[in-house]
Write an enzyme that holds these catalytic residues in place. Structure first.
Site, short mmCIF file in Angstrom:
data_model
loop_
_atom_site.label_atom_id
_atom_site.label_comp_id
_atom_site.label_asym_id
_atom_site.label_seq_id
_atom_site.Cartn_x
_atom_site.Cartn_y
_atom_site.Cartn_z
N LYS A 56 0.82 -1.22 0.00
CA LYS A 56 0.00 0.00 0.00
C LYS A 56 0.85 1.26 0.00
O LYS A 56 0.46 2.27 -0.59
CB LYS A 56 -0.96 0.00 1.20
N LYS A 91 -4.60 -10.14 -6.78
CA LYS A 91 -5.80 -10.29 -5.93
C LYS A 91 -6.94 -9.40 -6.44
O LYS A 91 -6.68 -8.28 -6.88
CB LYS A 91 -5.39 -9.86 -4.52
N LYS A 150 -10.52 -3.74 -4.24
CA LYS A 150 -11.32 -2.52 -4.39
C LYS A 150 -10.55 -1.44 -5.12
O LYS A 150 -11.13 -0.56 -5.73
CB LYS A 150 -11.68 -1.95 -3.02
P1 TYM Z 1 -10.62 -5.60 3.90
O1 TYM Z 1 -11.61 -4.52 4.15
O2 TYM Z 1 -9.53 -5.34 2.93
O3 TYM Z 1 -11.35 -6.92 3.45
C1 TYM Z 1 -12.45 -7.45 4.16
C2 TYM Z 1 -12.41 -8.96 4.15
O4 TYM Z 1 -12.42 -9.44 2.80
C3 TYM Z 1 -11.34 -10.32 2.60
N1 TYM Z 1 -10.86 -10.18 1.20
C4 TYM Z 1 -10.72 -11.19 0.35
N2 TYM Z 1 -10.96 -12.51 0.48
C5 TYM Z 1 -10.72 -13.29 -0.61
N3 TYM Z 1 -10.29 -12.79 -1.79
C6 TYM Z 1 -10.04 -11.48 -1.98
N4 TYM Z 1 -9.63 -11.01 -3.15
C7 TYM Z 1 -10.26 -10.61 -0.87
N5 TYM Z 1 -10.12 -9.27 -0.68
C8 TYM Z 1 -10.49 -9.03 0.59
C9 TYM Z 1 -10.27 -9.87 3.59
O5 TYM Z 1 -9.34 -10.90 3.87
C10 TYM Z 1 -11.12 -9.51 4.79
O6 TYM Z 1 -11.44 -10.66 5.55
N6 TYM Z 1 -7.60 -5.27 7.88
C11 TYM Z 1 -8.87 -5.80 7.41
C12 TYM Z 1 -10.06 -5.29 8.20
C13 TYM Z 1 -9.95 -5.45 9.68
C14 TYM Z 1 -10.09 -6.67 10.40
C15 TYM Z 1 -9.92 -6.32 11.78
C16 TYM Z 1 -10.33 -7.99 10.04
C17 TYM Z 1 -9.71 -4.47 10.57
N7 TYM Z 1 -9.70 -4.99 11.84
C18 TYM Z 1 -9.97 -7.28 12.77
C19 TYM Z 1 -10.39 -8.95 11.04
C20 TYM Z 1 -10.20 -8.60 12.40
C21 TYM Z 1 -9.06 -5.38 5.95
O7 TYM Z 1 -8.46 -4.42 5.50
O8 TYM Z 1 -9.99 -6.09 5.29
#
Ligand code: TYM
Length: 332
Positions: free
Chosen positions: A111, A194, A197
């Protein structure tokens, strides 16, 4: 029965990766567990967010949780900034985690890109806030997609170091739950990237709010190779674009890749893609429609988030108070 925590960032469109890697699993886990789900707005601002867009996305992600089938009455759904204990515990974790640990985080490197000097301090410290999100409830299980695995390992290290430094058995060591056939959904334009968004091409992803026509078009245009569909898992694994589409098909239909292979081995991509488009519309269509309906009713969504935050605060405050006592802060 375990205490589950997970979060999703309100940054732009939610896509099929978020659904298959996260939301769909959340819905299943809520049957036999206590769950806390969070729209992590404080994480979102580690990269610049337009304030009006952030408000809109926060409601939209909350709507996606509800539309996917999360029961916000039985479980807890809220936005992170409404529960100050997350940020308060994150500060303590900033003083527990080591620079060297955070320097190893691949997501920060991705990032921040080449211009690390210009990245926000928040982006660097982000995994500490993520650890605080989970541990401020002493949650034990965290369902996520594959890309969050390293952050959860860090949360385990932080819990262990805190317990060790203060000579307590306070924080649990969290277990990731990374399950299903689509823990890492790849871009529809490039099987080595991957689904994300932030990809500039909208054709790289299927958004939860895409119409049936758009979903079908994106699948039709998805990159493939010129060969017929593979007939063994070994061959599938050598062909990333086919493997990705098979994984999506398997996850959406609750089958394994092997099951999908049994039906489509040797077939042409065109007929498989048509079936995949139909299946995607069948699963995502109702979710997108419900999201649209909820988006028109922000009062309802706000009420759900406020109510969730009240219950989350009631759980987090006493745990934070115990942590502050352990650390040695004079209170009240
Ligand atoms: P975020 O917002 O990027 O994504 C949310 C969830 O979607 C999953 N994900 C995917 N799974 C499969 N294939 C993909 N291409 C894909 N893109 C995203 C992510 O693994 C996630 O589960 N840091 C985290 C948010 C967060 C969090 C937490 C998660 C903040 N605090 C505490 C668990 C526990 C994030 O940026 O997810």
């Amino acid at each position: 029965m375990s205490l589950i925590f997970s979060g999703i960032q309100p940054t732009g469109n939610l896509h099929l990766g978020n659904y298959l890697g996260a939301l769909r699993n959340f819905v299943r886990l809520q049957e036999n567990n206590d769950c806390i789900f969070c729209v992590v707005d404080q994480h979102a601002i580690t990269l610049w967010q337009d304030p009006a867009e952030l408000r809109k996305s926060t409601r939209e992600v909350a709507a996606a949780f509800i539309a996917s089938g999360i029961d916000a009455r039985k479980h807890i759904l809220f936005n992170q900034s409404r529960v100050p204990a997350h940020a308060q515990l994150a500060w303590i974790f900033n003083c527990v985690a080591r620079m060297g640990w955070l320097n190893r985080m691949t997501q920060f490197k991705e990032k921040a890109g080449k211009d690390r000097e210009n990245a926000s301090v928040g982006l660097f410290a982000y995994p500490n806030l993520m650890a605080a999100d989970i541990l401020v409830y002493k949650a034990t299980h965290v369902p996520v997609g594959e890309d969050q695995k390293q952050h959860l390992e860090l949360a385990r290290d932080i819990a262990q170091k805190f317990n060790h430094d203060f000579g307590v058995e306070f924080f649990p060591i969290v277990e990731p739950i990374i399950q299903g056939e689509a823990t890492r959904v790849m871009s529809l334009r490039d099987g080595s990237k991957k689904m994300s968004k932030s990809d500039p091409s909208d054709y790289s992803r299927i958004n939860l709010t895409d119409t049936a026509d758009t979903i079908a078009l994106k699948i039709r245009k998805a990159k493939t190779d010129p060969h017929p569909l593979p007939d063994s898992i070994e061959e599938l694994e050598k062909r990333p674009e086919a493997d990705n589409l098979f994984g999506i098909f398997a996850a959406l239909s609750d089958q394994t890749r092997q099951d999908v292979l049994a039906k489509y081995a040797g077939a042409q991509f065109s007929s498989f893609k048509q079936d995949l488009a139909d299946l995607s519309v069948q699963v995502l269509g109702p979710i997108g429609a419900e999201m649209q309906r909820l988006t028109k009713d922000p009062g309802y969504v706000d009420q759900v988030l406020r109510d969730g935050a009240e219950r989350a605060n009631a759980m987090a405050k006493p745990i934070l108070a115990q942590v502050e006592e352990i650390v040695g802060f004079l209170k009240p």
